[in-house]
Motif scaffolding. Structure first.
Motif: not given
Length: 1401
Positions: A756-767
């Motif tokens: 999911m991270m590779d596909d850019g599905q995790i937003h920076q705000d969540v990290i």
């Protein structure tokens, strides 16, 4: 002409075109067809009556007879002429019939017959023209029909020329319209006799039947409607019903594509022409037909017809259903499938029909009967039928009327079918359960969620309330008991029971009436359910808090202790018992009758009646409603275990359906949904990620569907929620996924989040939120902070920058005070730090190393060393130390320097004399960082084992190793306490040794890379000289470079082999003898933690040097054999796998010791042994030397995981060339005879599985030969039975196999008297007969069968004779012993007589 033209005769003659005679026949080949036609066209154009002229008529007939030779434009003109003449004649006839001048309209009879004849002929001729023309033309858009062939070259060229203008398909609608117009005639006025009239009608309808035979034409809507109109008009107005019935039945028999069009035609006839009788007759005729199981085409066509007709005209089918149901017992499964769909259509019709309320009882009875039939077909022999039943029931779930009782029966049947052997049926069962959940009728009162605990609480509450109300009513009636009133009450209660039963038939209606005010705003409860759930869930269970207040509370789900009985019958019996008690109490009050106030009684009784009719009835219905809901929930919950197993199915559609079930179950809050959602996670490793199509549906790949499910459940933002709350929710969900997760689940979660991270599905705000949770100063639950760093580490696997910017935070939190208190947090922090060097995998053969290396003076390494050296007595320290050392070797430029210091410091701590030891022990409780000594080290390091309290353990002999005295009990306590420090030291030493091997490989690769670069530079420099010299020098350089690479490899191997454990300056060399001494003296070193750590380090040392391994590997096998600690044995088994990879020849020689682990009493040891052996055998690390029988035993292990692993092993082994075939004799011997033998049932089930991999016929023949020869050497009847059973498992598909069996007769003929052996040979004979080709005679097999029976009889006689001989021998022996006894007695008697004589004398 009128005298010579008879329509019936002409139609008959037309059947054979070659012999058809035309009086004035024209030779089309020698004359111009266009010129010939022109005169006839002009004649017909002047008067339609001109067709009766013999010359004109014969021109038309001649052209049609030789239509092959007629150009397309001429054929088109011919059709126009016939059509216009016919239309004019029809118009004239209609006019004259209306004027009712019989003499006038009778004159139209002959022209009409002649035109209809020509039109009839033209349709068949046009068909022929079309086919021949298209054969020679360019490829047509539609499939062409095969022509008659054999035509002259001139004809073919002519046909080729006319294809451009000839398109018959465009003319068909106009032709059919003309025929329909002709059928408007009042034929009974013109044709006075039935045969003449029928001949004319048949002449008009036959073209229509001819047209429908071509599938391509029936795809055109205008043609299809034209045909329907022709048939319907003929049936309705011209007595064509019987002929149409015959034609339709023939069409269904021979043309499969006409199934649905014929059903549509009959529907049009019934609805638009008000003539349903033909449909009824056809249904009756179909119900009388019988279909064999071998026939496929006929049943398929009739089944399609029935299904389509039941959809279009269900009422017509309902009238004949009693006759059609006979096909439910048909041999042909397509007919049974059709009947299943028909029943579904009838249920839909009855449920939706407007007259349901008018005759509810009758309709309900019909519906119950049809549902019963459907559910009973779930036991059909054919999996296709069972699948069709489930698909039909799934469609019925969408009906607006819910039928609660029927739904419970359907749910029970669907759950039972999850065990079906056919994957398609299991998939259908899961799909049905999903539909039942999505469309459930229990959302009217509480929003549609299906949590078991909530519904149990509701049920208990309403039950309590009902008992309270019924009790109050009972007491009131007791006070006013009167015999007459009692009778009235009984009657009222009986009425209420009847009301309840009636309402129970369809209680949804009652509930809707009673709760209308609650439900008006709900809309469609089934579809709103999941959406509502999301809101309710988040507000009730998982309340989203503000950004700074993100506590994740572990939900404690307390299940109700009380198991509420949901049986409706028992509920009814409870009501009955309550009434009986009331009645008895009232009867006891009878003597007080004279004291009653009758006026007060009457008024109070009215109030009671109102109360009982409203409140009690309402409560009883609610109780019944809750009871049915609980029944449904429990059935679905019971199905989740089976569906969880189906997630591992090899059938893709089944897996996708199981995933959909758990997604839906989670949305509806089923308690067991979470378990399935977690299990789904492992599907991230599925290799099949391609979209495929099945049954017309597009199926996604398993992996992409999994990601979609998890996104929808955990990551997609909810509507009506602030962005900040959305981020909190998503971060919280990610953290919760790590709670109580196993290592396997974490590994799968890591792969999913990386993807999911590779596909850019995790937003920076969540990290950022995850970092905020990890570094929060507030006292958060340990699991929450751990979860945050676990997820951060997983995300960093895909994107290194997630951790590179926050290294200080990692050191401050995870390796700071918080990490010292929570060692698990520190361990996961080390894992996150390892992500700093990225996750680039080494490419085989490549010398590039993309890993980053950090200088050793970096703060990271100082913190790591402090963390490992920090005093601690927790079992979690071992896992932390392992990851800390991994981090050092992953990131450090010179990791050996830091590890040197670390080992020296731990050695000082372990062996230093500390006089205040006792004081530190006593004050340990006040130290916040100190932790109690755990009962075991972690599984990843040293296995769980209890460390005895210091006082209880005898003074440890490592004290002598430390040169300490053992004079006092205080020394003993101190020594025992230091055993944990020594364990820590040994663990670190062992792990450093194994990591240093990996580091040496990296060093070797780096040296080779530098050499490679230097070689490339030298080549470039040499290349600047002369070409010849360059090429020569280049070759020399290649040779030198090759030698250099060999030198590098040998140098590194030498370091590993001789310097690491034997070098004079090697630190590790000091610890080798110590570890060997501790492992070899278990009676002296009794501390379990120490022994476990020492054994683990010893195993790692064995992987370093072949010299060390050769000297000491027998000690490891001895520990494996004698250790009583299952965890130590388990670790040794795993370590042996690693040793085998390093030095396979050493382990190969002692592989028998490794196989002993398969007989270990501990499940974990057995499982690990099986996995290690599977890995070693399949990768060719060790050779199989007859021990495969031990692996085969695991196939029937009581533990399903062991059996599944064994099956996986044999499945993979079967892909190796002849591997199973070569070892089969050893497996049979191992399981059948000797100390390792298993019982016969286990032997048979095991061999049945293994023999399924013998597929090559050549292998089967050789096995027959070998098994037959085994009979010769075996004396035990058990072995005979086993060998015969193995023979019966072979397919015997070829004659050679049977021949080998017959040739081996001499080896087993004397064993045939054994009943089981003979039965197996009978099975083989039956198999051989079924596989024999039909044209081969049975004589050889019959002769062989006779020989077998003869030898069986002979063997039985020999056995009988032997028994008789043995019996006679036994009798003779007994007789001889008796005789000898008597002889001895006789010999003794005279002596006694003499004595007696002496006495008397």
């Amino acid at each position: 002409m009128s005298a010579s033209f008879e329509l019936q005769d002409e139609l008959q003659a037309l059947q054979d075109l070659e012999t058809y005679d035309i009086q004035n026949e024209h030779d089309i080949h020698s004359s111009d067809p266009a010129h010939l036609l022109e005169g006839a066209v002009e004649s017909v154009a002047e008067s339609s009556e001109a067709i009766t002229d013999a010359q004109t008529f014969d021109i038309f007939r001649s052209l049609l007879k030789y239509a092959d030779a007629v150009p397309g434009p001429v054929m088109s003109k011919l059709l126009d002429s016939i059509s216009s003449g016919f239309a004019a004649q029809i118009d004239a006839t209609i006019r004259d019939v209306e004027e009712e001048d019989q003499q006038t309209f009778m004159a139209h009879k002959l022209p009409l017959e002649m035109y209809s004849f020509l039109l009839h002929w033209f349709v068949s001729a046009a068909e022929k023209v079309k086919s021949n023309g298209e054969e020679e033309a360019a490829p047509p858009p539609s499939k062409s029909r095969r022509g008659r062939g054999g035509k002259a070259a001139a004809s073919r060229s002519a046909a080729s020329r006319r294809t451009e203008a000839w398109t018959w398909i465009d003319q068909i609608p106009h032709t059919l319209a003309l025929i329909s117009k002709a059928l408007r005639l009042k034929t009974h006025r013109i044709w006075l006799t039935s045969p003449e009239r029928d001949a004319f009608i048949s002449c008009l309808t036959r073209p229509a039947y001819h047209i429908i035979e071509t599938e391509q034409y029936m795809k055109s809507q205008p043609i299809k409607l034209g045909v329907y109109k022709v048939i319907c008009l003929a049936v309705k107005h011209h007595g064509h019903a019987l002929a149409a019935q015959i034609s339709i039945m023939q069409s269904l028999q021979y043309y499969e594509h006409l199934s649905e069009p014929m059903a549509e035609c009959l529907t049009v006839l019934a609805k638009e022409f008000d003539h349903a009788q033909l449909g009824d007759e056809i249904l009756r005729e179909i119900s009388g037909k019988t279909f064999s199981g071998q026939d496929t085409k006929g049943p398929r066509a009739f089944s399609k017809f029935l299904v389509r007709y039941s959809e279009l005209a269900p009422r017509s089918v309902l009238k004949q259903i009693s006759l059609l149901l006979a096909h439910l017992d048909s041999e042909s499964y397509p007919m049974r499938m059709a009947l299943v769909e028909v029943i579904g259509s009838l249920i839909r019709e009855l449920a939706l029909s407007a007259d349901l309320a008018a005759d509810a009882a009758q309709s309900q009875k019909q519906l119950d009967g049809l549902y019963e039939l459907l559910v009973s077909r779930t036991l059909d022999l054919s999996s296709y039928v069972r699948s069709k039943v489930l698909a039909t029931l799934s469609k019925l779930c969408d009906l607006p009327v819910k039928f609660p009782k029927q739904r419970l029966k359907i749910t029970r049947a669907a759950v039972a079918m999850l065990d079906d052997k056919a994957a398609s049926v299991r998939k259908g069962a899961i799909s049905l359960i999903v539909r039942l959940v999505v469309t459930h009728p229990y959302g009217l009162m509480h929003g549609g969620l299906l949590g078991l605990a909530e519904w149990e609480d509701r049920y208990a509450e309403v039950k309590k309330e009902l008992e309270k109300v019924e009790g109050a009513v009972g007491k009131a009636v007791e006070r006013e008991g009167d015999s007459d009133d009692q009778q009235t009450d009984k009657e009222d209660e009986g009425d209420e029971d009847e009301d309840e039963d009636d309402d129970g038939e369809d209680e949804e209606g009652e509930d809707q009436d009673e709760h209308e005010d609650e439900d008006d705003a709900d809309g469609d409860a089934e579809h709103d359910g999941p959406k509502k759930k999301k809101k309710v869930t988040k507000s009730k269970k998982k309340k989203v808090k503000s950004d700074n207040d993100m506590d994740v509370d572990v939900e404690s789900q307390e299940e109700a202790d009380e198991d509420v009985d949901m049986d409706e019958e028992e509920d009814d019996s409870n009501h009955a018992n309550a009434k009986n008690k009331r009645t008895k109490k009232k009867e006891k009050k009878k003597p007080r009758k004279s004291y009653l106030n009758m006026a007060a009684l009457a008024s109070e009784q009215e109030a009671l009646a109102a109360l009982e009719s409203n409140q009690i009835l309402h409560l009883r219905l609610r109780k019944k409603y809750y009871a049915e809901a609980l029944n449904f929930i429990r059935m679905v919950e019971g199905a989740t275990d089976m569906i969880t197993q189906l997630l591992g199915s090899t059938n893709k559609a089944e897996v996708l359906e199981s995933m959909e079930f758990f997604r839906v179950a989670w949305e509806y809050q089923f308690d067991s949904a979470e378990k399935g959602i977690k299990r789904m996670l492992h599907l991230i490793w599925a290799k099949d990620n391609n979209s495929t199509s099945e049954e017309g549906k597009e199926l996604k790949g398993v992996r992409s569907r999994l990601l979609e499910c998890y996104r929808s459940l955990y990551f997609e933002p909810l509507p009506d929620m602030e962005p900040k709350q959305q981020v909190n929710r998503i971060a919280k969900n990610m953290i919760e996924l790590t709670y109580d997760a196993t290592l396997a689940e974490l590994t799968s979660l890591e792969e999913m989040l990386r993807s999911m991270m590779d596909d850019g599905q995790i937003h920076q705000d969540v990290i950022s939120k995850l970092w905020q949770v990890y570094s929060s100063d507030r006292p958060l639950p340990k699991s929450q902070r751990r979860g945050a760093i676990i997820v951060i580490g997983m995300l960093a696997l895909a994107k290194r920058s997630v951790v590179t910017d926050r290294v200080d935070t990692l050191l401050k939190v995870g390796l700071g005070p918080l990490g010292k208190v929570d060692l698990t947090l520190a361990r996961y922090t080390c894992l996150a730090l390892q992500r700093l060097n990225g996750s680039a995998k080494k490419i085989k053969g490549s010398l590039l190393d993309k890993n980053l290396r950090i200088e050793m003076d970096n703060a990271i390494f100082r913190k790591l060393q402090d963390t490992v050296e920090h005093p601690c007595r927790s079992k979690e320290w071992f896992g932390l130390a392992e990851q800390a050392i991994n981090t050092v070797y992953a990131l450090g430029e010179h990791p050996d320097e830091l590890c040197n210091d670390l080992i020296k410091n731990l050695t000082r701590r372990a062996f230093a004399r500390r006089p205040q030891d006792e004081q530190s022990l006593s004050s340990r409780g006040q130290d916040p960082d100190a932790m109690d000594e755990d009962s075991a080290p972690p599984a990843s390091a040293a296995p769980p084992a209890s460390i005895a309290p210091p006082a209880s353990v005898a003074p440890s002999t490592q004290a002598s190793h430390m040169s300490h005295s053992q004079n006092s009990s205080k020394d003993g306590e101190r020594d025992t306490g230091e055993a944990f420090h020594l364990s820590q030291l040994l663990f670190v030493v062992g792990h450093v040794a194994i990591k240093h091997i990996v580091f040496l490989e990296l060093v070797e690769r780096e040296w080779k890379r530098q050499k490679d670069e230097k070689q490339a530079a030298d080549k470039l420099a040499v290349g600047n000289g002369t070409p010849d010299k360059a090429s020569k020098d280049g070759e020399e350089l290649d040779q030198v470079a090759g030698n250099a690479e060999d030198e590098i490899g040998e140098r590194i191997a030498g370091v590993r082999e001789t310097e690491l454990l034997y070098g004079p300056e090697s630190l590790l060399a000091i610890y080798g003898p110590m570890i060997v001494h501790i492992c070899g003296s278990p009676h002296r070193f009794k501390n379990r933690t120490l022994r476990a750590a020492a054994t683990l380090s010893f195993s790692k040392f064995l992987c370093v040097s072949s010299q060390f391994c050769d000297q000491h590997h027998r000690l490891l096998f001895k520990i494996l054999e004698t250790s009583k600690d299952a965890n130590i044995r388990s670790n040794i088994v795993i370590a042996l796998g690693d040793v085998a990879v390093s030095f396979s020849n050493i382990i190969d020689e002692n592989s028998n010791e490794l196989y002993k682990g398969l007989s270990d009493g501990d499940l974990v040891v057995k499982k690990n042994t099986l996995m290690v052996l599977t890995h070693l055998i399949l990768n060719g690390m060790i050779k199989v030397k007859g021990q495969l029988g031990e692996m085969a035993k695991c196939l029937e292990d009581e533990e399903p995981r062991i059996a599944d692993l064994a099956k996986l092993f044999f499945t993979e082994l079967s892909t190796k060339e002849n591997a199973i075939y070569n070892n089969l004799p050893d497996v049979i011997s191992h399981l059948s005879t000797g100390d390792h033998a298993v019982d016969e049932d286990t032997f048979q089930s095991t061999m049945r599985y293994i023999f399924s991999f013998i597929e090559k016929e050549r292998q089967a023949e050789n096995i027959v030969d070998k098994l037959c020869q085994r009979f010769r050497l075996s004396e035990d009847p058990r072995q005979w039975r086993d060998i015969a059973f193995c023979l019966s498992l072979l397919p015997f598909k070829s004659e050679r196999s049977v021949k080998k069996l017959i040739e081996g007769l001499q080896f087993y003929r004397d064993k045939l008297h054994e009943e089981a052996v003979f039965a197996r040979f009978s099975e083989i004979l039956a198999k051989a007969r079924s596989n024999k080709s039909a044209n081969k005679p049975d004589s050889e097999l019959n002769e062989f069968e006779g020989i077998l029976e003869e030898h069986k009889r002979q063997g039985e006689e020999d056995n009988e004779l032997e028994r008789r001989v043995e019996g006679k021998k036994a009798a003779a022996k007994k007789k001889a012993s008796r005789r000898s006894t008597r002889k001895k007695v006789r010999e003794s008697e005279p002596i006694q007589a003499d004595n007696d004589d002496d006495l008397y004398m």
